[in-house]
Write an enzyme that holds these catalytic residues in place. Structure first.
Site, PDB file in Angstrom:
ATOM      1  N   TYR A 189      -6.206 -10.714   9.786  1.00  0.00           N
ATOM      2  CA  TYR A 189      -5.050 -10.508   8.896  1.00  0.00           C
ATOM      3  C   TYR A 189      -3.805 -11.133   9.522  1.00  0.00           C
ATOM      4  O   TYR A 189      -3.050 -11.865   8.866  1.00  0.00           O
ATOM      5  CB  TYR A 189      -4.855  -9.000   8.663  1.00  0.00           C
ATOM      6  CG  TYR A 189      -3.751  -8.637   7.688  1.00  0.00           C
ATOM      7  CD1 TYR A 189      -4.041  -8.341   6.366  1.00  0.00           C
ATOM      8  CD2 TYR A 189      -2.417  -8.569   8.097  1.00  0.00           C
ATOM      9  CE1 TYR A 189      -3.036  -7.981   5.468  1.00  0.00           C
ATOM     10  CE2 TYR A 189      -1.410  -8.219   7.212  1.00  0.00           C
ATOM     11  CZ  TYR A 189      -1.724  -7.927   5.902  1.00  0.00           C
ATOM     12  OH  TYR A 189      -0.722  -7.572   5.032  1.00  0.00           O
ATOM     13  N   ASP A 244       0.826  -1.208   0.000  1.00  0.00           N
ATOM     14  CA  ASP A 244       0.000   0.000   0.000  1.00  0.00           C
ATOM     15  C   ASP A 244       0.861   1.259   0.000  1.00  0.00           C
ATOM     16  O   ASP A 244       0.644   2.177  -0.789  1.00  0.00           O
ATOM     17  CB  ASP A 244      -0.919   0.011   1.223  1.00  0.00           C
ATOM     18  CG  ASP A 244      -1.790  -1.229   1.289  1.00  0.00           C
ATOM     19  OD1 ASP A 244      -1.822  -1.974   0.293  1.00  0.00           O
ATOM     20  OD2 ASP A 244      -2.426  -1.457   2.333  1.00  0.00           O
TER      21      ASP A 244
HETATM   22  C1  GLA Z   1      -3.512  -4.908   3.222  1.00  0.00           C
HETATM   23  C2  GLA Z   1      -2.050  -4.728   3.613  1.00  0.00           C
HETATM   24  C3  GLA Z   1      -1.134  -4.995   2.415  1.00  0.00           C
HETATM   25  C4  GLA Z   1      -1.449  -6.333   1.755  1.00  0.00           C
HETATM   26  C5  GLA Z   1      -2.953  -6.477   1.518  1.00  0.00           C
HETATM   27  C6  GLA Z   1      -3.311  -7.836   1.008  1.00  0.00           C
HETATM   28  O1  GLA Z   1      -3.887  -3.946   2.301  1.00  0.00           O
HETATM   29  O2  GLA Z   1      -1.820  -3.425   4.069  1.00  0.00           O
HETATM   30  O3  GLA Z   1       0.215  -4.932   2.807  1.00  0.00           O
HETATM   31  O4  GLA Z   1      -0.945  -7.392   2.510  1.00  0.00           O
HETATM   32  O5  GLA Z   1      -3.711  -6.208   2.686  1.00  0.00           O
HETATM   33  O6  GLA Z   1      -2.780  -8.052  -0.241  1.00  0.00           O
END
Ligand code: GLA
Length: 390
Positions: free
Chosen positions: A216, A163
């Site tokens: 997550y 991101d």
């Molecule tokens: C979130 C995290 C990223 C990535 C996505 C999944 O956005 O911030 O770093 O791991 O999930 O692809």
């Protein structure tokens, strides 16, 4: 890079960072894999100005409650929105960059909790504003890594690098293929052949997603456990980014079933990103769309990070006129879908998708028809100060 602290700029400096949507390669960015995001035209604007008293002041018309910090304050995060810019400030201080007293204001329009990187947008806009205010410069990769560390170490959210890197280094009209092991990247044009006649439609399920919430981290641990087994069996593997389906099958019995499934998603998604790259150069939306649908099935069944509402949006989208492909985007457990749609159908597609969702879940989804925009560097008034290390 210059890390010396200069006198504060006399007037306010504004830095702008976009949001991002990920087209393919999900959860691959913390095991050395490939991701394919693009920046989208939502923005965070950070305005920074000198402050008369020897403090840092943070305020926003997006979030509740301003906050003032003494310049030598080193207290931990408080679960307040200011954790994000303060985390960035702490990382700058750790590098020896000590901004003079400032007043930082954040505005913008990135939807929160939608999986469109509102946090990274805030971090990167804040980082660029603080750097410009000090007259310090860092490369794009250094800014992205610094913002990721702020989120990992101060906010305690275990995100990868996608991101922050996308929001910093993206280019208008292009998707950004990031090799997350070494942060090399390729700007892939989105206007080749028939792809020029498509648009990206993002659909927000309005079910809130948060990387900081538990799921997550659980997926990440399951995946890393599988990666550890693979490395033990195949010592030449640097990370999952190198692993093949055959190696995973050979190590299957040695790892928990969940880890096997998570690794299978990652290995297959890394492969899909490479195929998507070919589809982009060939200007082939049909091939690209198929990869998106396969990516969604893998997130749903192997990574198990989808939810019913999102599966419904993807299935409904895939059956609508003009839709080439659809999938869950971002961290999962809610958030948005990303859809590749023929330009002439994008408005009717968005309306039909919202209508179907409203009928099924009584939730008013939001849709955003997006073209790829520049990352924070190119849109920032201080862009000429900064170098893009790619
Ligand atoms: C979130 C995290 C990223 C990535 C996505 C999944 O956005 O911030 O770093 O791991 O999930 O692809």
């Amino acid at each position: 890079m210059s890390v010396e602290t200069l006198l504060p700029a006399a007037t306010s400096i504004e830095c702008v960072a976009p949001a991002r949507v990920n087209l393919l390669g999900e959860h691959t960015d913390y095991t050395g894999g490939l991701v394919l995001p693009m920046a989208i035209p939502f923005f965070t604007r950070a305005s920074i100005a000198p402050r008369g008293t020897d403090e840092y002041h943070f305020r926003s018309d997006l979030f509740k409650g301003p906050r003032t910090l003494a310049r030598d304050d080193r207290s931990p995060a408080t679960k307040h929105w200011t954790d994000y810019p303060i985390g960035v400030l702490r990382q700058l201080q750790a590098r020896g960059i000590e901004p003079p007293a400032f007043d930082l204001h954040l505005g913008g329009n990135v939807p929160f909790g939608a999986g469109l990187s509102s946090s990274a947008s805030v971090e990167v806009a804040s980082a660029l504003a603080m750097l410009a205010f000090c007259g310090a410069t860092l490369s794009a990769a250094e800014v992205a890594l610094l913002c990721q560390r702020a989120e990992n170490q101060f906010v305690h959210s275990p995100c990868g690098i996608m991101d922050q890197f996308a929001v910093t280094a993206a280019r208008a009209g292009h998707a950004l293929l990031i090799h997350t092991r070494d942060l090399s990247c390729e700007h892939l044009p989105m206007n080749q052949g028939a792809l020029a006649e498509t648009q990206i439609v993002v659909c927000n399920s309005m079910v809130r997603h948060s990387v900081a919430s538990g799921e997550y981290g659980v997926r990440r641990r399951e995946l890393e456990a599988g990666q550890a087994v693979l490395r033990q069996q195949f010592p030449q593997l640097r990370d999952l980014g190198d692993a093949t389906p055959a190696q995973l099958e050979a190590a299957r019995a040695l790892m928990p079933h969940e880890s096997y499934l998570r690794c299978r998603h990652i290995i297959s998604d890394n492969g899909r990103v490479l195929q998507a790259r070919d589809a982009m150069f060939a200007g082939d939306p049909v091939a690209f769309g198929r990869l998106m649908l396969a990516g969604h099935a893998s997130e749903r069944d192997d990574f198990q990070c989808s939810i019913d509402e999102v599966d419904f949006l993807v299935e409904t989208a895939a059956a609508l006129p003009g839709c080439f492909g659809a999938r869950l985007t971002g961290g999962g457990f809610g958030g948005c879908t990303v859809n590749l749609v023929a330009r002439e159908h994008s408005a009717s597609f968005a309306a039909a998708l919202k209508h179907a969702y409203q009928q099924r879940y009584s939730i008013a989804a939001e849709t955003y028809i997006c073209d790829a925009v520049d990352g924070a560097y190119a849109r920032s008034p201080v862009a000429t100060n900064l170098e893009l290390a790619t």
